[in-house]
Design an enzyme around this catalytic site. Sequence first.
Site, PDB file in Angstrom:
ATOM      1  N   ARG A  91       0.836  -1.208   0.000  1.00 46.02           N
ATOM      2  CA  ARG A  91       0.000   0.000   0.000  1.00 46.02           C
ATOM      3  C   ARG A  91       0.870   1.257   0.000  1.00 46.02           C
ATOM      4  NH1 ARG A  91      -2.400  -3.787   3.555  1.00 46.02           N
ATOM      5  NH2 ARG A  91      -4.508  -4.375   2.973  1.00 46.02           N
ATOM      6  N   ARG A 154     -12.331  -8.600   9.634  1.00 45.79           N
ATOM      7  CA  ARG A 154     -11.778  -9.897   9.198  1.00 45.79           C
ATOM      8  C   ARG A 154     -11.337 -10.706  10.418  1.00 45.79           C
ATOM      9  NH1 ARG A 154      -8.286  -6.938   4.454  1.00 45.79           N
ATOM     10  NH2 ARG A 154      -9.751  -7.235   2.748  1.00 45.79           N
TER      11      ARG A 154
END
Length: 316
Positions: A91, A154
Site C-alpha cells: 500500500r 476480518r
Amino acid sequence: MSSISRKVVLVGTGMVGMSFAYSALNQSICDELVLIDLNEVRAKGEAMDLNHGLAFSNSSMKIYFGSYSDCADADVVVICAGVNQKEGETRLQLLQRNYKVFESIVPSVVSSGFDGIFLVATNPVDIMTRVTYELSGFNSAKVLGTGTTLDTARLRYLLGEYFNVDPRHIHAYVIGEHGDSEFVPWSQAIMAVKPVNDLLSQYPDRFKIDDLCRIEHEVRTAAYEIIKAKGSTYYGIGMAICRIVRAIFHNENSVFTTSVRLRGQYGLRKEVFIGNPCIINSGGASRILELSLTDEELEKLKTSYQILDESYNSIN
Ligand code: NAD
C-alpha cells in the site's frame, strides 16, 4: 449535521467507491448521493445504473453525477479516488501517485464551503487521511480514514470461527498501520467477558497461541490473497465505509478502528494518523480509546507509527 436531508458526496467511482455506493443504496444510508470522478463518463454511467435499481430498493435516494460545488452542503465526503495495489505491490508504494490525486481533490472540496466530515479509504489510507487533514486545515475530529476497520472485521470473523462464537461477541481489534505493520494486541482481546489469553491458559489442548498467530497473519495478508485471486478488493471495504457513515448519521457513538490523529495517547505526540479504536458519532472521531498495551505491543505500535510518519515525510 449541516442539513436535514443526509447528503454524501463520493469522490472516486471505481470499484471501492461503487461498492460503497451500492451498499449505501441497499441500506438507505443517506437521502442524497453525489458521484464525482475524473472519469466523468464513468461516474455518469454509474449514477444511471444505480438509479435504475431504485425501483427495487426501499430507498428514495437522490443519486446524481455532480461536481465539487455539490460538496458545499454535504454532511460527509467519502474519498475513494486514486490508484489501487497491483499484485506484489504494498500500500505504501501508492503514496506519491495518490498524493497528487488528493492535491487535486481536497482543496476543491474545501473551496466549495464544505464543513462536514471527510472519510478517506484511498491507500495508504493512514497517510492519505493525514494528507487530507493537512490539505483541508480541518479539525482532526472531522477527518478520518477507514484505518483497520476492515482488518478488525476480518479478525472478528476468523476468531468467531475459531472459538465457534458469534463474531459480534468477539471484542478484538487490529491496530496500527492499515498495512504490513498492523497487529493484534492480544492482551486486549475478549470473547464476550472472557479474555482470550485466559481461554488459552484454561483450555491449552483446544486453543493455542500458534493458531492465533496464524489468524493474525491471515488477516494481515488477506488483501494480498484477494488481489491475487481477483485483482482487487472492494465489497468488504465498501460495506465498512457504509457502516462508518451510518454511525456518523445516527450519532451512534460506535467504536471502530478508524484512522485517527492521536492526541498524545501512548505518549505519541506527532501528527500521525493511525488505526486505533475510536468512538464515532455525528461530530466524527469523538474520543480515542487508549488501550493498556503490554510493552511488546507498545513497541509494535511505535514501529507502525514510525513507518507512517517516515512515509508521510517522504512525500515530495
Ligand atoms: P479503481 O481504479 O477502481 O478506482 C479509482 C477511481 O479513482 C477511478 O474511477 C479514477 O477515475 C478515480 N480517480 C483517479 N484520480 C482522480 C481524481 N484526481 N479525481 C477524481 N477521481 C479520480 O480503484 P479502487 O479499486 O476503487 O481503489 C480505490 C482506492 O481504494 C485505492 O487506493 C485502493 O488501494 C483503496 N482501497 C482501500 C481499502 C481500505 O481498506 N482502505 C481497501 C481496498 C482498496
